[in-house]
Enzyme design. Sequence first.
Site, mmCIF file in Angstrom:
data_model
loop_
_atom_site.group_PDB
_atom_site.id
_atom_site.type_symbol
_atom_site.label_atom_id
_atom_site.label_comp_id
_atom_site.label_asym_id
_atom_site.label_seq_id
_atom_site.Cartn_x
_atom_site.Cartn_y
_atom_site.Cartn_z
ATOM 1 C CD GLU A 180 -1.797 -13.068 -11.360
ATOM 2 O OE1 GLU A 180 -2.019 -12.066 -10.649
ATOM 3 O OE2 GLU A 180 -2.658 -13.917 -11.602
ATOM 4 N N PRO A 204 -0.310 -22.988 -5.385
ATOM 5 C CG PRO A 204 -1.629 -21.788 -6.902
ATOM 6 C CD PRO A 204 -0.745 -21.630 -5.705
ATOM 7 C CG ASP A 232 -8.435 -38.598 12.675
ATOM 8 O OD1 ASP A 232 -9.126 -38.751 13.653
ATOM 9 O OD2 ASP A 232 -7.455 -37.848 12.582
ATOM 10 N NE ARG A 289 -7.103 -33.414 13.871
ATOM 11 C CZ ARG A 289 -6.948 -34.709 13.646
ATOM 12 N NH1 ARG A 289 -5.954 -35.146 12.919
ATOM 13 N NH2 ARG A 289 -7.794 -35.578 14.169
HETATM 14 CL CL1 6GU Z 1 -1.140 -23.333 -1.259
HETATM 15 N N1 6GU Z 1 -2.225 -21.401 -2.702
HETATM 16 C C1 6GU Z 1 -3.137 -20.927 -3.558
HETATM 17 N N2 6GU Z 1 -3.095 -19.643 -3.919
HETATM 18 N N3 6GU Z 1 -4.100 -21.665 -4.100
HETATM 19 C C2 6GU Z 1 -4.136 -22.953 -3.713
HETATM 20 C C3 6GU Z 1 -3.218 -23.514 -2.820
HETATM 21 C C4 6GU Z 1 -2.257 -22.696 -2.327
HETATM 22 N N4 6GU Z 1 -3.518 -24.811 -2.665
HETATM 23 C C5 6GU Z 1 -4.578 -25.028 -3.436
HETATM 24 N N5 6GU Z 1 -4.956 -23.926 -4.066
#
Ligand code: 6GU
Length: 244
Positions: free
Chosen positions: A115, A88, A168, A153
């Site tokens: 974590e 994230p 798209d 795709r």
């Molecule tokens: Cl790649 N990993 C995690 N744990 N949460 C996320 C993510 C990735 N992308 C958005 N939220």
Amino acid sequence: MIFEILTIFPSMFSSPLAEGMVGKACDRGLIEIRVHNIRDFAADRHHMTDDRPFGGGEGMVMKPEPIVGALRAIQASGPAARSILLTPRGRMFDQETARQLSLLPRLVLICGRYEGVDERVEQYFTDDQISIGDYVLTGGELAAMVVVDSVSRLLPGVLGNEGSALEDSFSRPVLEHPQYTRPRDFEGLSVPPVLLCGNHETIRRWRRGQALHRTRTRRPDLFARLDLSPEDRKLLEDSNFGDR
Ligand code: 6GU
């Protein structure tokens, strides 16, 4: 194209990637998805893949040795592969990134958990860090599947209809127009009569107006970047979009 996936939950990948167009692409040899269990590369007796964070704090951090061991085994098994950590904290994944990745022969996707992953893996052993959106998942596995699906795709032959991937949303910067199929009347909800009129030009204009209107209401960020033609402006002014 070969996808090498590093995860501590290999079984998460079996059915999602075996269905639909991605499953077909595997069967036809257009893509290959190799799932590796990070735990198999843990050297200690208990096959530990995580440990407590230096400096203290909540949760566990993924250890560097198993991930780097897996990466080295993969790199030794074929042509150089780009390695991406799903986290994230990465930069945002989008259609342009999917397109660039689709040009590679081999891609390693490392699924972070807990974590996070020891910073040294991120800094010295991965080429890129990717997030799929501003929300937190319990791990990178679902994100890796999103990447595999969206990249697959775009590969020649995967969709059958070569035109469709390019047409798209996001390949062009407006959202797609609404689609309808039979029945013509579903529980009192009818298909817009314009789609039954048979006039292709009228239908094209209606669809363009719908696409623009939908982009304006749902994705003002994309709409602001559009270069509207005089026809586009007229379609937006003249149409009654019947918002609910
Ligand atoms: Cl790649 N990993 C995690 N744990 N949460 C996320 C993510 C990735 N992308 C958005 N939220």
